[in-house]
Each structure stands twice: as C-alpha cells, then as structure tokens.
Design a protein around this motif. Sequence first.
Motif, PDB file in Angstrom:
ATOM      1  N   PHE A   8       0.861  -1.181   0.000  1.00 24.21           N
ATOM      2  CA  PHE A   8       0.000   0.000   0.000  1.00 24.21           C
ATOM      3  C   PHE A   8       0.897   1.231   0.000  1.00 24.21           C
ATOM      4  O   PHE A   8       1.997   1.207   0.573  1.00 24.21           O
ATOM      5  N   PHE A  12      -1.633   5.562   2.961  1.00 23.26           N
ATOM      6  CA  PHE A  12      -2.770   4.784   3.453  1.00 23.26           C
ATOM      7  C   PHE A  12      -2.465   4.045   4.765  1.00 23.26           C
ATOM      8  O   PHE A  12      -3.361   3.435   5.351  1.00 23.26           O
ATOM      9  N   TYR A  89      -4.815   3.963 -11.450  1.00 25.00           N
ATOM     10  CA  TYR A  89      -5.155   3.095 -12.581  1.00 25.00           C
ATOM     11  C   TYR A  89      -5.836   3.905 -13.681  1.00 25.00           C
ATOM     12  O   TYR A  89      -7.053   3.752 -13.922  1.00 25.00           O
TER      13      TYR A  89
END
Length: 105
Positions: A8, A12, A89
């Motif tokens: 991660f 986060f 993404y």
Amino acid sequence: MLLTKITFFERFEHDILSGSKTITLRDEAESHVIAGQILPVSTFETDRWFCDIQIIDVTPVKLTELTKVHAKQENMTLPQLRDVIAEIYPGLEQLFMIRFRILPQ
Ligand SMILES: CC(=O)Nc1cc[nH]c(=O)n1
C-alpha cells in the motif's frame, strides 16, 4: 498465481492500522487473493512491513459502480476515491474490491 504479499502507498498506512480503511480496489493483476488468506503488508515506496491482513473476500466492481459505501470503506469521499483510482489506474474500468481485516500485531 496467488499473491503472497500486498503493498500500500505510505499515505494509506495510518488508515489501515486504525481500521478506517477496510477495502482496497485493485486491478486484475493484483486481485489474486482468496478468502481466509493471510498476507503481510508493506509500503509500496520502501517495502517496509507494517501489518498482516486477512482477506475476507474479493468482488469485481466497475469504476462506474463505485458508491459512497465503497468510499466510506476507503475512508474517503466518493469524489476523492474516484480521483485516487484515476491516478493509480488511469483509464481502467474493471476493478476488484478486496475486503480485509487487520490482524492483531
Ligand atoms: C501500491 C498500490 O497500488 N496501492 C493501492 C492501490 C489501490 N488501492 C490501494 O488502497 N492501494
């Protein structure tokens, strides 16, 4: 091939450790985990281990299907979640929601 670890972004980490982030949305390549599997978690930037998680389940979800419920599970607003996914993404529609629980350290 099942994943044997997951990373991660450092930003986060606090939300994961506090239990306020309970899902992660990944592309197909990072979706190969199964319910019950225990994975070590490390930072993407430096590969520093910071916890272990247990996978609850994995569900396909399209970018257009994301709701406030997903955003809450990511400890974000829905616009923030859409921005984050677009950044990580770009152009990807098919995502996979991985629900997890953090294991006691
Ligand atoms: C390293 C990495 O890809 N991290 C991600 C990607 C999507 N969601 C997330 O929570 N973390």
